[in-house]
Write a protein that holds these residues in place. Structure first.
Motif, PDB file in Angstrom:
ATOM      1  N   ARG A   7      -3.987  -2.407 -24.147  1.00 37.47           N
ATOM      2  CA  ARG A   7      -3.056  -2.745 -23.174  1.00 37.47           C
ATOM      3  C   ARG A   7      -2.221  -1.589 -22.167  1.00 37.47           C
ATOM      4  O   ARG A   7      -1.855  -1.615 -21.654  1.00 37.47           O
ATOM      5  CB  ARG A   7      -2.808  -4.220 -23.774  1.00 37.47           C
ATOM      6  N   ARG A   8      -1.618  -1.093 -23.193  1.00 37.01           N
ATOM      7  CA  ARG A   8      -0.591   0.061 -22.005  1.00 37.01           C
ATOM      8  C   ARG A   8      -0.649   1.010 -22.996  1.00 37.01           C
ATOM      9  O   ARG A   8      -0.671   1.452 -23.884  1.00 37.01           O
ATOM     10  CB  ARG A   8       0.577  -1.109 -22.573  1.00 37.01           C
ATOM     11  N   GLN A   9       0.464   1.826 -22.151  1.00 34.25           N
ATOM     12  CA  GLN A   9       1.106   3.606 -22.759  1.00 34.25           C
ATOM     13  C   GLN A   9       2.388   3.535 -22.570  1.00 34.25           C
ATOM     14  O   GLN A   9       2.884   2.729 -22.350  1.00 34.25           O
ATOM     15  CB  GLN A   9      -0.330   4.436 -22.197  1.00 34.25           C
ATOM     16  N   THR A  10       2.599   4.697 -23.843  1.00 33.35           N
ATOM     17  CA  THR A  10       4.510   4.638 -23.305  1.00 33.35           C
ATOM     18  C   THR A  10       4.161   6.700 -22.842  1.00 33.35           C
ATOM     19  O   THR A  10       4.020   7.136 -23.210  1.00 33.35           O
ATOM     20  CB  THR A  10       5.052   4.990 -24.646  1.00 33.35           C
ATOM     21  N   SER A  11       5.161   6.762 -21.768  1.00 30.50           N
ATOM     22  CA  SER A  11       5.740   7.625 -21.106  1.00 30.50           C
ATOM     23  C   SER A  11       6.393   7.347 -20.747  1.00 30.50           C
ATOM     24  O   SER A  11       7.633   6.823 -19.999  1.00 30.50           O
ATOM     25  CB  SER A  11       4.232   7.798 -19.633  1.00 30.50           C
ATOM     26  N   PRO A  12       6.805   9.209 -20.598  1.00 29.06           N
ATOM     27  CA  PRO A  12       8.923   9.291 -19.295  1.00 29.06           C
ATOM     28  C   PRO A  12       8.113   8.549 -18.347  1.00 29.06           C
ATOM     29  O   PRO A  12       7.800   9.232 -17.593  1.00 29.06           O
ATOM     30  CB  PRO A  12       8.566  11.132 -19.919  1.00 29.06           C
ATOM     31  N   GLY A  13       9.611   8.480 -17.781  1.00 26.08           N
ATOM     32  CA  GLY A  13      10.000   7.748 -16.579  1.00 26.08           C
ATOM     33  C   GLY A  13      11.517   7.797 -16.602  1.00 26.08           C
ATOM     34  O   GLY A  13      12.273   8.278 -16.907  1.00 26.08           O
ATOM     35  N   PRO A  14      11.989   8.016 -14.908  1.00 26.38           N
ATOM     36  CA  PRO A  14      13.334   7.628 -14.705  1.00 26.38           C
ATOM     37  C   PRO A  14      13.850   6.845 -15.521  1.00 26.38           C
ATOM     38  O   PRO A  14      13.822   5.631 -15.823  1.00 26.38           O
ATOM     39  CB  PRO A  14      13.381   6.580 -13.268  1.00 26.38           C
ATOM     40  N   GLY A  15      15.232   7.419 -16.324  1.00 27.81           N
ATOM     41  CA  GLY A  15      15.562   6.566 -17.633  1.00 27.81           C
ATOM     42  C   GLY A  15      15.206   6.505 -19.053  1.00 27.81           C
ATOM     43  O   GLY A  15      15.965   5.920 -19.663  1.00 27.81           O
ATOM     44  N   GLY A  16      14.531   7.925 -19.076  1.00 28.22           N
ATOM     45  CA  GLY A  16      13.622   7.792 -20.364  1.00 28.22           C
ATOM     46  C   GLY A  16      12.486   7.138 -20.119  1.00 28.22           C
ATOM     47  O   GLY A  16      11.824   7.330 -19.430  1.00 28.22           O
ATOM     48  N   LEU A  17      11.865   6.861 -21.480  1.00 23.57           N
ATOM     49  CA  LEU A  17      10.895   6.241 -21.688  1.00 23.57           C
ATOM     50  C   LEU A  17      10.260   5.086 -21.234  1.00 23.57           C
ATOM     51  O   LEU A  17      11.045   3.925 -21.339  1.00 23.57           O
ATOM     52  CB  LEU A  17      10.067   6.851 -23.491  1.00 23.57           C
ATOM     53  N   LYS A  18       9.753   4.913 -21.058  1.00 21.88           N
ATOM     54  CA  LYS A  18       9.106   3.469 -20.314  1.00 21.88           C
ATOM     55  C   LYS A  18       7.231   3.143 -21.298  1.00 21.88           C
ATOM     56  O   LYS A  18       6.284   3.924 -20.986  1.00 21.88           O
ATOM     57  CB  LYS A  18       9.260   3.447 -18.234  1.00 21.88           C
ATOM     58  N   ASP A  19       7.366   1.921 -20.973  1.00 25.97           N
ATOM     59  CA  ASP A  19       5.795   1.493 -21.369  1.00 25.97           C
ATOM     60  C   ASP A  19       4.883   1.000 -19.737  1.00 25.97           C
ATOM     61  O   ASP A  19       5.738   0.263 -18.870  1.00 25.97           O
ATOM     62  CB  ASP A  19       6.171   0.327 -21.836  1.00 25.97           C
ATOM     63  N   LYS A  20       3.791   1.450 -19.890  1.00 28.44           N
ATOM     64  CA  LYS A  20       3.039   0.827 -18.212  1.00 28.44           C
ATOM     65  C   LYS A  20       1.619   0.797 -18.787  1.00 28.44           C
ATOM     66  O   LYS A  20       1.501   0.690 -19.518  1.00 28.44           O
ATOM     67  CB  LYS A  20       3.022   2.026 -17.552  1.00 28.44           C
ATOM     68  N   GLY A  21       0.905   0.406 -17.788  1.00 34.00           N
ATOM     69  CA  GLY A  21      -0.329   0.312 -18.370  1.00 34.00           C
ATOM     70  C   GLY A  21      -1.078   1.488 -18.242  1.00 34.00           C
ATOM     71  O   GLY A  21      -1.056   2.356 -18.728  1.00 34.00           O
ATOM     72  N   THR A  22      -2.768   1.702 -18.789  1.00 32.02           N
ATOM     73  CA  THR A  22      -3.136   2.409 -19.205  1.00 32.02           C
ATOM     74  C   THR A  22      -3.403   3.399 -18.404  1.00 32.02           C
ATOM     75  O   THR A  22      -3.491   3.113 -16.897  1.00 32.02           O
ATOM     76  CB  THR A  22      -4.676   1.208 -19.471  1.00 32.02           C
ATOM     77  N   LYS A  23      -4.083   4.673 -18.812  1.00 32.28           N
ATOM     78  CA  LYS A  23      -4.078   4.874 -16.902  1.00 32.28           C
ATOM     79  C   LYS A  23      -4.967   4.819 -16.539  1.00 32.28           C
ATOM     80  O   LYS A  23      -5.459   5.244 -15.280  1.00 32.28           O
ATOM     81  CB  LYS A  23      -5.154   6.639 -18.010  1.00 32.28           C
ATOM     82  N   GLY A  24      -6.380   4.408 -16.608  1.00 31.46           N
ATOM     83  CA  GLY A  24      -7.278   3.315 -15.977  1.00 31.46           C
ATOM     84  C   GLY A  24      -6.924   2.458 -15.062  1.00 31.46           C
ATOM     85  O   GLY A  24      -8.049   1.602 -14.384  1.00 31.46           O
ATOM     86  N   TRP A  83       5.535  13.168  -5.464  1.00 30.28           N
ATOM     87  CA  TRP A  83       6.681  12.665  -5.574  1.00 30.28           C
ATOM     88  C   TRP A  83       6.535  11.314  -6.122  1.00 30.28           C
ATOM     89  O   TRP A  83       7.601  11.370  -7.438  1.00 30.28           O
ATOM     90  CB  TRP A  83       7.578  12.646  -4.225  1.00 30.28           C
ATOM     91  N   ARG A  84       6.054  10.555  -5.880  1.00 31.73           N
ATOM     92  CA  ARG A  84       6.280   8.429  -6.413  1.00 31.73           C
ATOM     93  C   ARG A  84       5.622   8.918  -8.021  1.00 31.73           C
ATOM     94  O   ARG A  84       6.020   8.408  -9.411  1.00 31.73           O
ATOM     95  CB  ARG A  84       5.840   7.796  -5.511  1.00 31.73           C
ATOM     96  N   ARG A  85       4.050   9.622  -7.858  1.00 29.92           N
ATOM     97  CA  ARG A  85       4.106   9.195  -9.095  1.00 29.92           C
ATOM     98  C   ARG A  85       3.686  10.672 -10.195  1.00 29.92           C
ATOM     99  O   ARG A  85       3.051  10.116 -11.624  1.00 29.92           O
ATOM    100  CB  ARG A  85       1.759   9.754  -8.810  1.00 29.92           C
ATOM    101  N   ARG A  86       4.440  11.459  -9.929  1.00 34.82           N
ATOM    102  CA  ARG A  86       4.254  12.909 -10.534  1.00 34.82           C
ATOM    103  C   ARG A  86       6.025  13.078 -10.745  1.00 34.82           C
ATOM    104  O   ARG A  86       5.692  13.074 -11.960  1.00 34.82           O
ATOM    105  CB  ARG A  86       3.034  13.563 -10.442  1.00 34.82           C
ATOM    106  N   VAL A  87       6.361  13.519 -10.257  1.00 33.05           N
ATOM    107  CA  VAL A  87       7.761  14.169 -10.407  1.00 33.05           C
ATOM    108  C   VAL A  87       8.788  13.428 -11.147  1.00 33.05           C
ATOM    109  O   VAL A  87       9.546  13.379 -11.245  1.00 33.05           O
ATOM    110  CB  VAL A  87       7.715  14.818  -8.876  1.00 33.05           C
ATOM    111  N   VAL A  88       8.818  12.043 -10.445  1.00 30.78           N
ATOM    112  CA  VAL A  88       9.508  11.657 -10.844  1.00 30.78           C
ATOM    113  C   VAL A  88       9.643  10.425 -11.926  1.00 30.78           C
ATOM    114  O   VAL A  88      10.222  11.154 -13.600  1.00 30.78           O
ATOM    115  CB  VAL A  88       9.821  10.271  -9.592  1.00 30.78           C
ATOM    116  N   PRO A  89       8.181  10.438 -11.991  1.00 32.86           N
ATOM    117  CA  PRO A  89       7.813  10.080 -14.268  1.00 32.86           C
ATOM    118  C   PRO A  89       7.805  10.959 -14.688  1.00 32.86           C
ATOM    119  O   PRO A  89       8.823  10.903 -16.013  1.00 32.86           O
ATOM    120  CB  PRO A  89       6.273   9.833 -13.838  1.00 32.86           C
TER     121      PRO A  89
END
Length: 375
Positions: free
Chosen positions: A222-239, A76-82
């Motif tokens: 250093r980062r990637q942009t992906s969908p998250g709660p509230g819209g697009l968010k910047d977060k760390g890379t997949k690895g 839920w936290r890692r896939r559904v919510v984002p």
């Protein structure tokens, strides 16, 4: 919207903005219908993330604690919510869930993790049905196991998903620009940059001017942009770690143009949409009429992730050693990287011939097998 709370006698309110009056009136009617059923208006307009948090225990009742804690909650936290958490629970559709599942598969999420994610989502929506927030659970994603098998087959030979050469890439980029309503050059720049750096669209979107070293021509990813709660968010890379990507000479003028367009601001995004917003794969797909264009230029198999396959295939064919290719790709498992290496059949045949010669020579292997022809 403002209403009277029957218990506290207070007058809470809820507001939202819409593009049309019809959409606003539908929102009001939906809240009124929910209130008529005894559903709190704030619950009726809650996002999937908020509703899930508030009603998690009720949605998961009857399950073993280990199943919930070790499988459903992480999913839920890692896939559904984002992917879906920012969407109002009343607006979650089978189509949205289907696209989320396809994205999980494309990202390499395991089959069991996809199953757990769907199970968690379904139980939360079932609870929403019991609370009469929605009339029925519309998430019925079918056929995803077959889709998963198709992706696995493709990933066994990712080279087959790559564009053949530079001419094909530039032809595709030009066609995508021409197909967009505003002929926005940035769409083509994103496609060329992603292919030549073997990166994901989200990683390209997250790139900032300061991440580019124009002296050594290295991109510190250093980062990637992906969908998250509230819209697009910047977060760390997949690895979860940064990596260094070489910027080849062919795209350096493109990069310099993008830096100039950003007024040399080190915090500015290197690539943005026509209105200055963050790039995401869905917007790129829609704005450029991707499916029609790739079919027209003869690469109907190509998806946006195929640009990454293209770059890694080209790096491998150029002779980049496996360990360096793995670092550029950000793979944790070298077996994944090896799939991009060219299958040199002639070299394998030569290796077999060398072994045959070795085994046939008594002076080199006096105690080894002596081969002879049996008729």
């Amino acid at each position: 919207m403002r209403w009277s709370d029957p218990v506290t006698k207070s007058r809470p309110s809820k507001s939202a903005a819409f593009d049309t009056r019809e959409e606003a009136e539908e929102w009001v009617d939906r809240i009124r219908r929910a209130a008529a059923r005894g559903v709190d208006p704030k619950t009726a307009t809650a996002t999937l993330n908020d509703y899930g948090d508030d009603n998690w225990a009720a949605a998961m009742r009857g399950l073993e604690e280990k199943t919930v804690g070790d499988a459903y909650l992480p999913a839920w936290r890692r896939r559904v919510v984002p992917a879906l958490g920012h969407i109002p629970v009343t607006m979650v559709t089978a189509g949205l869930a289907d696209r989320a599942v396809m994205n999980w598969i494309a990202e390499g999420v395991s089959k069991s993790a996809v199953k757990n994610s769907l199970a968690a989502l379904s139980r939360v929506l079932d609870q929403a049905v019991r609370d009469e927030v929605i009339d029925r659970n519309r998430v019925e994603v079918s056929g995803w196991q077959r889709q998963y098998e198709r992706y696995e087959d493709e990933l066994d030979d990712p080279r087959s998903l790559a564009l053949p050469d530079w001419a094909a890439l530039t032809r595709l980029a030009d066609a995508l620009i021409a197909a967009s309503s505003d002929n926005y050059q940035g769409w083509g720049d994103v496609v060329v940059f992603a292919a030549c750096t073997a990166t994901r669209i989200g990683e390209v979107s997250g790139c900032r001017v300061r991440d580019i070293d124009t002296d050594q021509w290295i991109w510190r990813l250093r980062r990637q942009t992906s969908p998250g709660p509230g819209g697009l968010k910047d977060k760390g890379t997949k690895g979860k770690r940064s990596r260094r990507i070489p910027i080849i000479e062919d795209i350096r003028p493109l990069v310099l143009q993008r830096i100039k367009a950003a007024n040399q601001d080190p915090d500015a995004r290197l690539f943005v949409g026509p209105r200055g917003g963050r790039i995401q794969t869905g917007v790129l797909h829609k704005a450029t009429h991707w499916d029609k264009v790739v079919t027209k230029v003869g690469y109907e198999h190509l998806r946006r992730h195929g640009l990454r396959h293209t770059g890694l295939t080209w790096f491998a064919d150029a002779g980049v050693p496996l360990h360096r290719l793995q670092q550029i790709a950000g793979h944790t498992d070298p077996r994944i990287t090896q799939r991009y290496l060219h299958p040199d059949t002639e070299a394998l045949q030569n290796d077999g011939n060398l072994l045959s010669i070795h085994l046939r020579a008594p002076q080199r292997s006096p105690n080894g097998p002596q081969l002879r022809i049996v008729q």
